[in-house]
Design a protein around this motif. Structure first.
Motif: not given
Length: 168
Positions: A34-51
């Protein structure tokens, strides 16, 4: 990293996050960006992502450096950490103590919490998602959790089984 939320696929890099969706039957590739939904942030810690619990939180980073803890509402990422917490995390980043961050979401007594551990920095921060208002600095409810000797809380993972929360 790769996580799903609301039937969308979030592909995290260090400085950006792309959002993909299922384009349906009859396509050569089942997903499309979805080209209109690029979030301008990534993450330096994969383990910090919680869903979980209809939300996603992660420790952010962009091309300008270390960012805030972000919560994805729909497809928009908004900062939920306080300025004081952002400062503390920036200090860990200068010492190379951010990439080992681990997090999980847990619901206790009807209240949802995001727990963020920094192993090398020896700190645990907990965010009360249910009672916080991310749009107002004074109502972002974070606290630091530690054990009796001052070390971080040892929990790194979480599971829910037969009506009980288990952490390890």
């Amino acid at each position: 990293a790769c996580r799903t939320l609301h039937r969308r696929l979030f592909l995290f890099s260090k400085n950006f996050t792309e959002v993909w969706e299922n384009q349906g039957v009859g396509a050569n590739l089942p997903f499309r960006r979805i080209n209109s939904l690029l979030i301008e942030y990534g993450t330096p810690a994969i383990g910090s992502i919680a869903v979980g619990f209809d939300t996603m939180l992660f420790l952010s980073q962009d091309e300008d450096g270390q960012g805030s803890v972000m919560e994805v509402l729909g497809t928009q990422a908004i900062p939920v950490s306080t300025r004081a917490l952002d400062y503390a995390i920036a200090q860990y980043a200068t010492l190379g103590q951010v990439s080992d961050a681990r997090s999980f979401l847990v619901k206790e007594n009807g209240i949802i919490f995001y727990r963020l551990n920094f192993t090398l920095a020896n700190h645990t921060y907990v965010y009360n998602i249910s009672l916080s208002n991310p749009n107002q600095e004074e109502t972002k409810y974070w606290h630091e959790e530690e054990v009796l000797n001052g070390d971080r809380h040892p929990a790194q993972t979480h599971s829910y089984f037969q009506g009980k929360n288990y952490v390890g």
